[in-house]
Write a protein that holds these residues in place. Structure first.
Motif, PDB file in Angstrom:
ATOM      1  N   ASN A  39      -2.366  16.388   1.513  1.00 42.71           N
ATOM      2  CA  ASN A  39      -1.585  16.941   2.619  1.00 42.71           C
ATOM      3  C   ASN A  39      -1.697  16.027   3.839  1.00 42.71           C
ATOM      4  N   PHE A  40      -1.171  14.818   3.707  1.00 42.00           N
ATOM      5  CA  PHE A  40      -1.234  13.844   4.790  1.00 42.00           C
ATOM      6  C   PHE A  40      -0.066  14.042   5.757  1.00 42.00           C
ATOM      7  N   PRO A  41      -0.226  13.608   7.007  1.00 48.95           N
ATOM      8  CA  PRO A  41       0.924  13.591   7.920  1.00 48.95           C
ATOM      9  C   PRO A  41       2.030  12.695   7.357  1.00 48.95           C
ATOM     10  N   PRO A  42       3.279  12.959   7.698  1.00 47.39           N
ATOM     11  CA  PRO A  42       4.393  12.163   7.174  1.00 47.39           C
ATOM     12  C   PRO A  42       4.222  10.677   7.480  1.00 47.39           C
ATOM     13  N   GLN A  43       4.543   9.856   6.491  1.00 47.33           N
ATOM     14  CA  GLN A  43       4.551   8.398   6.605  1.00 47.33           C
ATOM     15  C   GLN A  43       3.174   7.801   6.887  1.00 47.33           C
ATOM     16  N   THR A  44       2.127   8.516   6.535  1.00 49.21           N
ATOM     17  CA  THR A  44       0.799   7.925   6.637  1.00 49.21           C
ATOM     18  C   THR A  44       0.631   6.894   5.525  1.00 49.21           C
ATOM     19  N   LEU A  45       0.192   5.692   5.899  1.00 50.68           N
ATOM     20  CA  LEU A  45      -0.122   4.661   4.922  1.00 50.68           C
ATOM     21  C   LEU A  45      -1.613   4.720   4.644  1.00 50.68           C
ATOM     22  N   THR A  78       6.488   7.056  13.714  1.00 54.87           N
ATOM     23  CA  THR A  78       7.238   6.500  12.596  1.00 54.87           C
ATOM     24  C   THR A  78       6.555   5.242  12.095  1.00 54.87           C
ATOM     25  N   LEU A  79       6.448   5.121  10.792  1.00 54.14           N
ATOM     26  CA  LEU A  79       5.831   3.951  10.185  1.00 54.14           C
ATOM     27  C   LEU A  79       6.862   3.040   9.530  1.00 54.14           C
ATOM     28  N   LEU A  80       7.840   3.622   8.850  1.00 52.22           N
ATOM     29  CA  LEU A  80       8.719   2.855   7.974  1.00 52.22           C
ATOM     30  C   LEU A  80       9.941   2.277   8.660  1.00 52.22           C
ATOM     31  N   ASP A  81      10.206   2.641   9.893  1.00 52.20           N
ATOM     32  CA  ASP A  81      11.390   2.148  10.588  1.00 52.20           C
ATOM     33  C   ASP A  81      11.333   0.632  10.740  1.00 52.20           C
ATOM     34  N   GLY A  82      12.165  -0.071   9.972  1.00 51.13           N
ATOM     35  CA  GLY A  82      12.216  -1.517  10.048  1.00 51.13           C
ATOM     36  C   GLY A  82      11.053  -2.232   9.401  1.00 51.13           C
ATOM     37  N   GLN A  83      10.189  -1.514   8.678  1.00 53.25           N
ATOM     38  CA  GLN A  83       9.017  -2.118   8.072  1.00 53.25           C
ATOM     39  C   GLN A  83       9.260  -2.393   6.585  1.00 53.25           C
ATOM     40  N   GLY A  84       8.652  -3.434   6.100  1.00 50.15           N
ATOM     41  CA  GLY A  84       8.731  -3.748   4.681  1.00 50.15           C
ATOM     42  C   GLY A  84      10.094  -4.301   4.310  1.00 50.15           C
ATOM     43  N   PRO A 131       0.857   6.984  11.834  1.00 49.55           N
ATOM     44  CA  PRO A 131       1.750   6.672  12.964  1.00 49.55           C
ATOM     45  C   PRO A 131       1.790   7.827  13.960  1.00 49.55           C
ATOM     46  N   THR A 132       1.651   7.506  15.232  1.00 48.32           N
ATOM     47  CA  THR A 132       1.623   8.542  16.265  1.00 48.32           C
ATOM     48  C   THR A 132       2.656   8.256  17.344  1.00 48.32           C
ATOM     49  N   ARG A 133       3.001   9.281  18.064  1.00 53.69           N
ATOM     50  CA  ARG A 133       3.952   9.167  19.184  1.00 53.69           C
ATOM     51  C   ARG A 133       3.320   8.468  20.376  1.00 53.69           C
ATOM     52  N   ASP A 134       2.084   8.840  20.709  1.00 59.13           N
ATOM     53  CA  ASP A 134       1.468   8.387  21.957  1.00 59.13           C
ATOM     54  C   ASP A 134       0.739   7.055  21.844  1.00 59.13           C
ATOM     55  N   ARG A 135       0.186   6.737  20.693  1.00 59.31           N
ATOM     56  CA  ARG A 135      -0.611   5.520  20.564  1.00 59.31           C
ATOM     57  C   ARG A 135      -0.089   4.573  19.484  1.00 59.31           C
ATOM     58  N   GLY A 136       1.151   4.797  19.030  1.00 55.97           N
ATOM     59  CA  GLY A 136       1.710   3.917  18.013  1.00 55.97           C
ATOM     60  C   GLY A 136       0.961   4.043  16.701  1.00 55.97           C
ATOM     61  N   TRP A 137       0.793   2.908  16.015  1.00 58.39           N
ATOM     62  CA  TRP A 137       0.047   2.913  14.753  1.00 58.39           C
ATOM     63  C   TRP A 137      -1.443   3.078  15.045  1.00 58.39           C
ATOM     64  N   VAL A 138      -2.033   4.119  14.498  1.00 59.76           N
ATOM     65  CA  VAL A 138      -3.476   4.332  14.613  1.00 59.76           C
ATOM     66  C   VAL A 138      -4.113   3.972  13.274  1.00 59.76           C
ATOM     67  N   TRP A 139      -4.913   2.930  13.287  1.00 59.20           N
ATOM     68  CA  TRP A 139      -5.616   2.469  12.089  1.00 59.20           C
ATOM     69  C   TRP A 139      -6.888   3.309  11.943  1.00 59.20           C
ATOM     70  N   LEU A 193       0.845  -1.204   0.000  1.00 62.09           N
ATOM     71  CA  LEU A 193       0.000   0.000   0.000  1.00 62.09           C
ATOM     72  C   LEU A 193       0.875   1.247   0.000  1.00 62.09           C
ATOM     73  N   PRO A 194       0.388   2.343  -0.581  1.00 63.92           N
ATOM     74  CA  PRO A 194       1.201   3.559  -0.672  1.00 63.92           C
ATOM     75  C   PRO A 194       1.403   4.237   0.670  1.00 63.92           C
ATOM     76  N   VAL A 195       2.537   4.944   0.777  1.00 64.56           N
ATOM     77  CA  VAL A 195       2.906   5.664   1.995  1.00 64.56           C
ATOM     78  C   VAL A 195       3.236   7.101   1.620  1.00 64.56           C
ATOM     79  N   ALA A 196       2.642   8.054   2.331  1.00 62.37           N
ATOM     80  CA  ALA A 196       2.886   9.470   2.063  1.00 62.37           C
ATOM     81  C   ALA A 196       4.353   9.792   2.286  1.00 62.37           C
ATOM     82  N   GLY A 197       4.955  10.488   1.337  1.00 53.58           N
ATOM     83  CA  GLY A 197       6.359  10.857   1.428  1.00 53.58           C
ATOM     84  C   GLY A 197       7.269   9.887   0.715  1.00 53.58           C
ATOM     85  N   ARG A 198       6.897   8.602   0.680  1.00 49.05           N
ATOM     86  CA  ARG A 198       7.670   7.609  -0.064  1.00 49.05           C
ATOM     87  C   ARG A 198       7.154   7.469  -1.480  1.00 49.05           C
TER      88      ARG A 198
END
Length: 447
Positions: free
Chosen positions: A363-369, A426-432, A386-394, A348-353
């Motif tokens: 105008n999505f937040p960085p690394q939004t899938l 962060t979404l992409l750190d170590g992912q894929g 991806p959020t700081r406080d709640r991790g990945w928010v679906w 699936l596409p990721v904003a910024g990548r």
């Protein structure tokens, strides 16, 4: 929502990323402290609460999350102020097992190209990411002085991503076999598609053009320019016509076979550009719309009535999916991909990548899938922020009954507001990690 035990494990893993990973380390340390305390003469009664138990850090996060609920309520108020009825919208924000905010979450709605998430789930379930579609080439005669004295037979198996670059590689492979002219016909057998044309005769005509660089239209020339500089330009002419047959002739001799890029690459391209033909081809190969809907609901663990499909692309308002099912499909898809040493970011596409396709001018937040969806009066969005406080928010946002551009602006603002209260993660750190495969690679043409 029915959630299987295996899904709960995966969801808990998502909930733990990234903030709550620290909690496990702290609990591990506290276990050591407790062991030491048992050897001390001054032991507190077990019924007495310990100080750390009262710490806010160790309390489960709220469900729903008041800050996210407030953001969603403001979003709905903004739509109402623009004449768009809130009861026409469906929304879910979820972190692991915790529902942060919901609005009409179980109501199936026109989902547009969120339908392609169901098609992606079905394709991964049926074939796996390593699958390649095979196109086999046969001859019905001998080659004399560069001329094939017979037909070239092409037997397809449903490759949805056979395009100019792939056909150019086939033309060069024919040249390598000493063939510069085909005295007979191009014979199409089975589901052979080219440049997203699914009619066998039309696809065959496109292949005929691709084999001879002297006939290339501008589009083919532009795609050739993207290939490695040393790539030859084939000049294989076909004297006969293009015809479709039900079976490979008994006298045909295999020449070579062409492998598609792997399914992961196919799905990624399909979702980045929201290609309707690719999605429909895959859905039909997987058994049709009903089979895709049934399989997606089963994998996601949601009632079948929350995924209602008439095709695999999302064209048509009759494709209806609930926000809850949209999120459940994404979570289940990530779980299935993890079992194949892959990630949802591989398909699936990721904003910024990924800067092209349906992400352009958003105008999505960085690394939004995310996966977008658009029909007349319908705008849909589902993915991970991806959020700081709640991790990945679906999340899933299914809008209807308003202006498309207005919906898109407000969707972007809603996601930005969520990261405003939960922080950016962060979404992409170590992912894929499944690499993109180049089109036109001669290494995928095999004896």
């Amino acid at each position: 929502m029915p959630v299987h035990f295996s899904q709960q494990t995966a969801l808990a893993r998502r909930w733990a990323r990234p903030r709550y990973r620290l909690a496990g380390l702290l609990f591990s340390g506290l276990g050591t402290i407790g062991l030491h305390a048992c050897t001390s003469p001054a032991v507190q009664p077990i019924s007495q609460s310990l100080g750390w138990e009262q710490s806010a850090f160790f309390q489960p996060p709220p469900e729903p999350d008041p800050a996210v609920v407030e953001v969603v309520e403001r979003y709905l108020q903004t739509l109402r102020s623009r004449g768009i009825a809130p009861n026409g919208q469906g929304i879910v924000f979820q972190a692991g097992l915790s529902r942060l905010a919901m609005h009409q979450a179980q109501q199936p709605r026109s989902a547009a190209s969120i339908t392609k998430v169901a098609t992606t789930v079905a394709a991964v379930e049926k074939w796996g990411l390593a699958h390649r579609f095979i196109t086999t080439f046969y001859t019905t005669g001998t080659v004399v002085n560069g001329v094939l004295q017979g037909d070239l037979v092409i037997q397809g198996t449903g490759n949805p991503f056979f395009v100019w670059e792939e056909a150019i590689a086939v033309g060069n492979a024919l040249t390598d076999q000493g063939i510069t002219q085909i005295a007979g016909d191009l014979v199409i057998v089975g589901p052979f598609f080219m440049n997203y044309k699914t009619d066998g005769t039309v696809a065959g005509q496109l292949l005929r053009v691709a084999l001879d660089s002297l006939q290339w239209p501008r589009e083919a020339q532009m795609q050739y320019a993207e290939l490695p500089p040393e790539t030859p330009k084939p000049q294989v002419t076909v004297q006969g016509t293009v015809r479709v047959e039900a079976a490979v002739p008994s006298q045909a001799t295999p020449l070579f076979r062409h492998e598609s890029v792997n399914l992961a690459n196919i799905l990624k391209q399909m979702n980045i550009y929201s290609n309707n033909v690719m999605a429909q081809v895959l859905a039909e190969s997987a058994g049709g719309a009903d089979a895709v809907a049934q399989l997606a609901a089963q994998v996601a663990g949601v009632p079948p009535e929350e995924i209602q499909l008439i095709n695999g692309s999302g064209l048509g308002v009759e494709n209806r999916i609930s926000p809850r099912a949209s999120v459940a499909m994404l979570i289940a898809l990530d779980q299935r991909l993890a079992a194949q040493n892959a990630s949802i970011t591989d398909v699936l596409p990721v904003a910024g990548r990924d800067r092209g396709g349906t992400l352009k001018d958003r105008n999505f937040p960085p690394q939004t899938l995310l996966k977008t969806g658009t029909l007349n009066g319908v705008s849909a969005l589902a993915g991970i922020v991806p959020t700081r406080d709640r991790g990945w928010v679906w999340f899933a946002i299914l809008n209807g009954g308003g202006d498309i551009l207005q919906f898109r602006r407000q969707q972007d603002a809603l996601l930005q507001a969520v990261t405003g209260v939960l922080g950016t993660g962060t979404l992409l750190d170590g992912q894929g990690g499944i690499p993109d495969e180049p089109l036109g690679d001669a290494g995928r043409i095999l004896p």
